[in-house]
Enzyme design. Sequence first.
Site, short mmCIF file in Angstrom:
data_model
loop_
_atom_site.label_atom_id
_atom_site.label_comp_id
_atom_site.label_asym_id
_atom_site.label_seq_id
_atom_site.Cartn_x
_atom_site.Cartn_y
_atom_site.Cartn_z
N ASP A 260 -5.31 1.78 4.96
CA ASP A 260 -6.58 2.26 5.52
C ASP A 260 -6.47 3.43 6.51
O ASP A 260 -7.09 4.47 6.32
CB ASP A 260 -7.30 1.11 6.21
CG ASP A 260 -7.64 -0.03 5.26
OD1 ASP A 260 -7.27 0.07 4.08
OD2 ASP A 260 -8.24 -1.01 5.71
N LYS A 261 -5.73 3.26 7.59
CA LYS A 261 -5.73 4.28 8.64
C LYS A 261 -4.85 5.47 8.29
O LYS A 261 -4.96 6.52 8.92
CB LYS A 261 -5.29 3.69 9.98
CG LYS A 261 -6.06 2.43 10.38
CD LYS A 261 -7.55 2.57 10.24
CE LYS A 261 -8.25 1.23 10.36
NZ LYS A 261 -7.94 0.26 9.30
N SER B 130 -13.22 -5.25 8.19
CA SER B 130 -12.48 -4.77 7.04
C SER B 130 -13.48 -4.32 5.98
O SER B 130 -14.62 -4.80 5.92
CB SER B 130 -11.63 -5.90 6.46
OG SER B 130 -11.21 -5.61 5.15
N GLU C 226 -10.27 -5.62 13.39
CA GLU C 226 -11.18 -5.97 12.29
C GLU C 226 -11.37 -7.47 12.25
O GLU C 226 -10.44 -8.24 12.51
CB GLU C 226 -10.60 -5.50 10.95
CG GLU C 226 -10.61 -4.01 10.79
CD GLU C 226 -10.08 -3.56 9.44
OE1 GLU C 226 -10.29 -2.39 9.10
OE2 GLU C 226 -9.45 -4.37 8.73
N CYS D 54 -5.29 -1.95 -1.33
CA CYS D 54 -6.19 -3.04 -1.73
C CYS D 54 -7.24 -2.57 -2.73
O CYS D 54 -7.84 -1.50 -2.57
CB CYS D 54 -6.86 -3.63 -0.50
SG CYS D 54 -5.68 -4.32 0.68
N CYS E 179 0.82 -1.21 0.00
CA CYS E 179 0.00 0.00 0.00
C CYS E 179 0.85 1.27 0.00
O CYS E 179 0.48 2.27 -0.60
CB CYS E 179 -0.92 0.03 1.22
SG CYS E 179 -1.83 -1.48 1.53
N ASP F 274 -3.23 -3.42 7.57
CA ASP F 274 -4.29 -4.30 8.03
C ASP F 274 -4.19 -5.71 7.47
O ASP F 274 -4.44 -6.69 8.18
CB ASP F 274 -5.66 -3.70 7.68
CG ASP F 274 -5.96 -2.46 8.50
OD1 ASP F 274 -5.06 -1.99 9.22
OD2 ASP F 274 -7.09 -1.95 8.42
#
Length: 558
Positions: free
Chosen positions: A126-127, A474, A448, A197, A52, A84
């Site tokens: 994500d975060k 997720s 998650e 992702c 990522c 993640d």
Amino acid sequence: MAESLNRRSRIMTQGVERTANRAMLRAVGVGDNDFSKPIIGIASAGSDVSPCNMHHDQIALMSKTRLKELGAMPMSFHTFVVTDGEAMGHEGMKASLISRETIADVIELDARGHQMDGLLGIGGCDKTIPGTVMGLARMNVPSVFIYGGTIAAGIYQGKKVDIVSAFEAVGAYSAGKITEEERHGIEAAACPGAGACGGMYTANTMAAAMEALGMGIPGNASVPAVSPHRKWVMEASADALLGCLKENITPRDIMTKHAFENAIRVVMALGGSTNSVLHMLALAHEVDVDLTIEEFNHFYDTTPILTDMKPAGQYVMEDLYQVGGVQVVMKMLLDRGMLHGDCLTVTGKSLAENLADVKVDLSGQDVIRSFDNPEQVRGPIAILKGNLAEEGAVVKTCGLNEFEHRGPARVFDREEEALDAILNDGVSAGDVVVIRYEGPKGGPGMREMLSPTAAIAGAGLGKDVALITDGRFSGGSHGMVVGHVAPEAQVGGMIGLLNDGDIITISTRNKELSVGLSEEEVARRRAAWKARDNGYHRGALWKFAQLTSSASKGAVTS
């Protein structure tokens, strides 16, 4: 440009008394002609920990070069990432949500410590997206968010696969639906290179939300990580930031209540992740916008899903990019009167002005659906309430539309226990799997539950077994899943009082999450309940558990 734009940094760079400060800056390449230039911080989540973010430092150089050409003095620093996909299913996932808060803190401390005049924030996993924008919002200096871009799809046996395919392969293999050779083949093909992702999971959802919010340039969310167009994104974002600096446009000017409504609407239309609820509440908190969890139901009820995207659909972000990207969906919503077109964005223009030249032509493709033939008539995310979730819970309806499920509870106090039961035939059709003590305080960190939900889906039970948790999901989770149950078990919420066999009702039609227990029985159980030791007595996880708010408030620590 110089003197008028170094509004903050002049405190650090001007005057005889700042001789030592300038001496330090000279060591990193700042010269006599640079001290009156605005200092632009480039906050990169670059890391070779994950696909990522592995390319972020490389693409950050494109923005840095452009900022120098524009007469600014860019200085780069790192935030970080907890990935993640790698942290999933073990203790590492406890660090994921906490990293959001820490990323915001890092940006605040670095930008405040060095009196930066403006910020470019680059996020991917994500975060790193909400964490970065929270930091930009907290500093409230001219700022632009840049998404590092999505990963390309992998190909296995002629079909597209991604990280969720790998998670679901575990359940499929355990259920005897695929061979070990097929499982390994999916694992080897799922992640072919750089980028977040690929489906409409949390990273792509939040990237789209930041574009709709106005904090990223038009097109920022859709361009894949390895696309040649990425250079344009990086340079155009630098141009936008200099425009914001000249006009003194700050995040609080952009992140208004109407802007949040735009972002939530776009998330619903794209079939986005449940994590967007948590992160939008947290972002609103940073800028003192009064956004409540109950408001999401209005957008659920009034927004159809207009894309056929994974996890419930078949396409990924690079497919959406090839047919026009997030901008096409936004233009459709705007033309329908479903967005506030007058909201200011980082371009200095309104959202409507940014979309003025976007063409909507849905012929020859089926990634984006029309309003007359939507993927789903209502959005993907609803808020449920009832005696099992007095503060609210978040349900994902992608691939199911409305659903009702009533069944006996199978109660687990840890994710690992639930996964073991699912993989070893310990859960039956009709059950409601309950995973508790995984909330913000109880985890701590609100893990998650992709591994259990993927195992249920992979075993073919996605429409027969429900799962509820005070943890999170997720963006790749789908099926009858309800998360963010609040109050959480750790603070005495009803989910902590459940026993095996209790009958639980989940209804998206009635927006209900309840358990069939009398008030007398609830009182008896509550009297016998005791808070658990979550096992963490120092460090970042302990601090988060002490400071975090309820999931219904965004699980924020500030």
